[in-house]
Design an enzyme around this catalytic site. Structure first.
Site, PDB file in Angstrom:
ATOM      1  CG  ASP A 107      -1.980   0.760   1.166  1.00  0.00           C
ATOM      2  OD1 ASP A 107      -2.020   1.926   0.582  1.00  0.00           O
ATOM      3  OD2 ASP A 107      -2.701   0.494   2.086  1.00  0.00           O
ATOM      4  CG  PHE A 161     -10.545  -1.607   3.736  1.00  0.00           C
ATOM      5  CD1 PHE A 161      -9.499  -1.069   4.442  1.00  0.00           C
ATOM      6  CD2 PHE A 161     -11.071  -2.705   4.378  1.00  0.00           C
ATOM      7  CE1 PHE A 161      -8.708  -1.691   5.350  1.00  0.00           C
ATOM      8  CE2 PHE A 161     -10.624  -3.415   5.306  1.00  0.00           C
ATOM      9  CZ  PHE A 161      -9.292  -2.793   5.950  1.00  0.00           C
TER      10      PHE A 161
END
Length: 188
Positions: A107, A161
């Site tokens: 990420d 997410f």
């Protein structure tokens, strides 16, 4: 529909798509490292990468060692703290060995950068990264691989997410066979 499925907004990567891509990655790694004399060490970044690591190493036709490391950066939230810390270290000696860090998702790059630096201090000769998901749109730290290390990525992930196939929200959803987008009402 399982009780977990109702919390998923949509499936991003099906179980079959994941299996196919893991097989491709395993074949690619096998062919690129088949001439190496020293077996590489595959290090799963706990806990998210556990399913990916297990499936990946079964697709690698080379002598290898396996170990785990844990770096905490999310807690029970949905956003990385930006300050990862190693809470569980390697058991194996990786001095002068090629290490494959196996991640569920890259990420911001903070955790990966921290882990690569940690493995460098432990005198790994080189560090490759094999991540199931890569989220380059969220990158804040551009990590540098060590030695002859290479970067392998299963899928590029949108900035949403995601859970499933080892990835969680508050330790739930890891056991989904696919990767899906968690409905915002589950975490907001």
């Amino acid at each position: 529909m399982s009780s977990l499925d109702k919390h998923i907004e949509r499936v991003l990567f099906s179980a079959q798509a994941i299996a196919d891509r893991v097989a491709q990655l395993g074949s690619e790694i096998t062919s690129e490292f088949s001439g190496d004399s020293e077996p590489p060490v595959f290090v799963g970044v706990a806990t998210g990468a556990c399913l990916f690591l297990a499936d990946l190493v079964r697709r690698i036709d080379l002598p290898i060692s396996i170990d785990f490391i844990r770096a905490d950066s999310y807690g029970s939230g949905t956003v990385s703290s930006g300050s990862p810390r190693i809470s569980f270290d390697l058991k194996l000696d990786i001095t002068n060995k090629h290490v494959f860090l196996v991640e569920d998702i890259v990420d911001t790059g903070n955790t990966l950068n921290c882990l690569i630096e940690h493995l460098k201090l432990k005198k790994a000769s080189s560090v490759s990264v094999c991540t199931l998901l890569d989220k380059p749109s969220r990158r804040k730290v551009y990590f540098k691989l060590l030695g002859d290390g290479k970067f392998y990525s299963g899928f590029e992930c949108p900035d949403e997410f995601v859970v499933g196939y080892g990835m969680d929200f508050a330790e739930q959803f890891r056991n989904l066979s696919y990767i899906g987008v968690l409905k915002p009402e589950c975490y907001m």
